[in-house]
Design a protein around this motif. Structure first.
Motif, PDB file in Angstrom:
ATOM      1  N   ARG A 112      -8.431   0.842  -2.729  1.00 18.86           N
ATOM      2  CA  ARG A 112      -9.220  -0.561  -2.245  1.00 18.86           C
ATOM      3  C   ARG A 112     -10.285  -0.646  -3.328  1.00 18.86           C
ATOM      4  O   ARG A 112     -10.316  -1.928  -3.687  1.00 18.86           O
ATOM      5  CB  ARG A 112     -10.016  -0.246  -0.874  1.00 18.86           C
ATOM      6  CG  ARG A 112     -10.528  -1.510  -0.279  1.00 18.86           C
ATOM      7  CD  ARG A 112     -11.105  -1.318   1.195  1.00 18.86           C
ATOM      8  NE  ARG A 112     -11.510   0.101   1.406  1.00 18.86           N
ATOM      9  CZ  ARG A 112     -11.053   1.011   2.005  1.00 18.86           C
ATOM     10  NH1 ARG A 112      -9.729   0.603   2.667  1.00 18.86           N
ATOM     11  NH2 ARG A 112     -11.294   2.026   2.587  1.00 18.86           N
ATOM     12  N   TYR A 165      -1.822  10.486  -5.367  1.00 20.75           N
ATOM     13  CA  TYR A 165      -1.361  10.951  -4.216  1.00 20.75           C
ATOM     14  C   TYR A 165      -0.450  12.381  -4.394  1.00 20.75           C
ATOM     15  O   TYR A 165      -0.609  13.539  -3.654  1.00 20.75           O
ATOM     16  CB  TYR A 165      -0.329   9.932  -3.871  1.00 20.75           C
ATOM     17  CG  TYR A 165       0.550  10.239  -2.712  1.00 20.75           C
ATOM     18  CD1 TYR A 165       0.124  10.336  -1.652  1.00 20.75           C
ATOM     19  CD2 TYR A 165       2.063  10.634  -2.975  1.00 20.75           C
ATOM     20  CE1 TYR A 165       0.817  10.735  -0.374  1.00 20.75           C
ATOM     21  CE2 TYR A 165       2.717  10.920  -1.876  1.00 20.75           C
ATOM     22  CZ  TYR A 165       2.323  10.874  -0.475  1.00 20.75           C
ATOM     23  OH  TYR A 165       2.989  11.158   0.385  1.00 20.75           O
ATOM     24  N   ARG A 218      -6.081  11.271   2.376  1.00 18.43           N
ATOM     25  CA  ARG A 218      -5.326   9.906   2.840  1.00 18.43           C
ATOM     26  C   ARG A 218      -6.565   8.771   2.722  1.00 18.43           C
ATOM     27  O   ARG A 218      -6.495   7.616   2.112  1.00 18.43           O
ATOM     28  CB  ARG A 218      -4.836   9.724   4.109  1.00 18.43           C
ATOM     29  CG  ARG A 218      -3.385   8.757   4.066  1.00 18.43           C
ATOM     30  CD  ARG A 218      -2.652   8.936   5.203  1.00 18.43           C
ATOM     31  NE  ARG A 218      -2.036  10.152   5.773  1.00 18.43           N
ATOM     32  CZ  ARG A 218      -2.154  10.814   6.820  1.00 18.43           C
ATOM     33  NH1 ARG A 218      -3.024  10.528   7.479  1.00 18.43           N
ATOM     34  NH2 ARG A 218      -1.569  12.184   6.693  1.00 18.43           N
ATOM     35  N   THR A 219      -7.643   9.254   3.439  1.00 18.79           N
ATOM     36  CA  THR A 219      -8.888   8.267   3.667  1.00 18.79           C
ATOM     37  C   THR A 219      -9.348   8.013   2.106  1.00 18.79           C
ATOM     38  O   THR A 219      -9.841   7.184   1.579  1.00 18.79           O
ATOM     39  CB  THR A 219      -9.971   8.666   4.532  1.00 18.79           C
ATOM     40  OG1 THR A 219      -9.329   8.808   5.689  1.00 18.79           O
ATOM     41  CG2 THR A 219     -11.238   7.802   4.581  1.00 18.79           C
ATOM     42  N   PRO A 254       0.695  -1.231  -0.013  1.00 19.22           N
ATOM     43  CA  PRO A 254       0.063  -0.024  -0.041  1.00 19.22           C
ATOM     44  C   PRO A 254       0.975   1.325  -0.088  1.00 19.22           C
ATOM     45  O   PRO A 254       0.335   2.160  -0.654  1.00 19.22           O
ATOM     46  CB  PRO A 254      -0.943  -0.021   1.227  1.00 19.22           C
ATOM     47  CG  PRO A 254      -0.027  -1.261   2.224  1.00 19.22           C
ATOM     48  CD  PRO A 254       0.446  -1.910   1.129  1.00 19.22           C
ATOM     49  N   ASN A 255       1.808   1.389   0.790  1.00 15.37           N
ATOM     50  CA  ASN A 255       2.768   2.395   0.604  1.00 15.37           C
ATOM     51  C   ASN A 255       3.330   2.681  -0.742  1.00 15.37           C
ATOM     52  O   ASN A 255       3.243   3.963  -1.345  1.00 15.37           O
ATOM     53  CB  ASN A 255       3.827   2.411   1.605  1.00 15.37           C
ATOM     54  CG  ASN A 255       3.406   2.167   3.033  1.00 15.37           C
ATOM     55  OD1 ASN A 255       2.344   2.721   3.473  1.00 15.37           O
ATOM     56  ND2 ASN A 255       3.927   1.197   3.967  1.00 15.37           N
ATOM     57  N   VAL A 298       0.534   3.948  -2.782  1.00 15.19           N
ATOM     58  CA  VAL A 298       0.069   5.429  -2.456  1.00 15.19           C
ATOM     59  C   VAL A 298       1.170   6.391  -3.143  1.00 15.19           C
ATOM     60  O   VAL A 298       0.864   7.307  -3.685  1.00 15.19           O
ATOM     61  CB  VAL A 298      -0.162   5.505  -1.164  1.00 15.19           C
ATOM     62  CG1 VAL A 298      -0.071   6.993  -0.844  1.00 15.19           C
ATOM     63  CG2 VAL A 298      -1.468   4.807  -0.609  1.00 15.19           C
ATOM     64  N   THR A 311      -2.040  -7.427   2.498  1.00 16.43           N
ATOM     65  CA  THR A 311      -1.466  -6.166   2.358  1.00 16.43           C
ATOM     66  C   THR A 311      -0.967  -6.090   4.009  1.00 16.43           C
ATOM     67  O   THR A 311      -1.397  -6.591   4.925  1.00 16.43           O
ATOM     68  CB  THR A 311      -2.350  -5.053   2.301  1.00 16.43           C
ATOM     69  OG1 THR A 311      -1.708  -3.880   2.009  1.00 16.43           O
ATOM     70  CG2 THR A 311      -3.530  -4.982   2.976  1.00 16.43           C
ATOM     71  N   ALA A 360      -7.182   6.076  -0.106  1.00 17.89           N
ATOM     72  CA  ALA A 360      -7.306   4.511   0.508  1.00 17.89           C
ATOM     73  C   ALA A 360      -8.401   3.942  -0.186  1.00 17.89           C
ATOM     74  O   ALA A 360      -8.199   2.585  -0.594  1.00 17.89           O
ATOM     75  CB  ALA A 360      -7.096   4.525   1.781  1.00 17.89           C
ATOM     76  N   LYS A 361      -9.652   4.643  -0.063  1.00 17.80           N
ATOM     77  CA  LYS A 361     -10.888   4.005  -0.796  1.00 17.80           C
ATOM     78  C   LYS A 361     -10.727   3.844  -2.313  1.00 17.80           C
ATOM     79  O   LYS A 361     -11.082   2.712  -2.697  1.00 17.80           O
ATOM     80  CB  LYS A 361     -12.103   4.879  -0.559  1.00 17.80           C
ATOM     81  CG  LYS A 361     -13.302   4.492  -0.858  1.00 17.80           C
ATOM     82  CD  LYS A 361     -14.388   5.616  -0.476  1.00 17.80           C
ATOM     83  CE  LYS A 361     -15.680   4.941  -1.299  1.00 17.80           C
ATOM     84  NZ  LYS A 361     -16.451   5.888  -1.751  1.00 17.80           N
TER      85      LYS A 361
END
Length: 162
Positions: free
Chosen positions: A118, A33, A110-111, A23-24, A27, A135, A114-115
């Motif tokens: 996903r 990002y 960030r949220t 994930p890092n 992103v 993950t 992340a969505k």
């Protein structure tokens, strides 16, 4: 334990297909990002400039007090000291509020990202016939299981379509 379960086929089922996402890396390499970072920077710059101007005004008043205090009446000196104190308090409050707002905005971005990640992972897993996507918190995984590059490419594609 998980590795043992993955290598044992279930009755009436083929072996499971497993993917891993970093994930890092996803992103950090996603255009979303970068765009979010630029948007946040634009939001932040104006407020930072305003805070710097307020600090400069306080500094000018402090210099005036130091330079001219011998020539001022007691009431003028008191009024200037009160003005400096009041401005300093307001600046401190504005700086604290600014830091909280930036943290909140970063968290919102960030949220949101992340969505998006996903959603792309689920979409890719379905398209690729991947049964399980893992993950974070992994000790080891084979690079051939890593679908992070696929996720990044999809995020780039989605970004350019908007």
């Amino acid at each position: 334990m998980v590795l043992t379960l993955m290598s044992v086929p279930c009755v009436g089922a083929d072996q499971y297909k497993i993917g891993v996402v970093d994930p890092n890396r996803v992103v950090e390499l996603s255009p979303q990002y970068e765009a979010a970072g630029k948007a946040l920077q634009v939001e932040v710059e104006e407020r930072e400039r305003n805070l710097r101007q307020q600090q400069e005004q306080i500094t000018i008043l402090q210099r005036k007090l130091e330079r001219d205090s011998a020539l001022m009446s007691e009431s003028e000196m008191q009024r200037l000291q009160n003005d400096i104190r009041s401005r300093t308090r307001k600046l401190k409050y504005a700086q604290d509020e600014f830091q909280e707002d930036v943290a909140l905005r970063q968290n919102e971005l960030r949220t949101k990202l992340a969505k998006q990640v996903r959603e792309v992972v689920v979409e890719l897993a379905k398209e690729q016939g991947i049964d399980l996507v893992i993950t974070e918190g992994l000790v080891y995984y084979s690079p051939r299981m890593d679908i992070s590059d696929l996720v990044i490419e999809r995020l780039k594609r989605d970004s350019s379509n908007k």
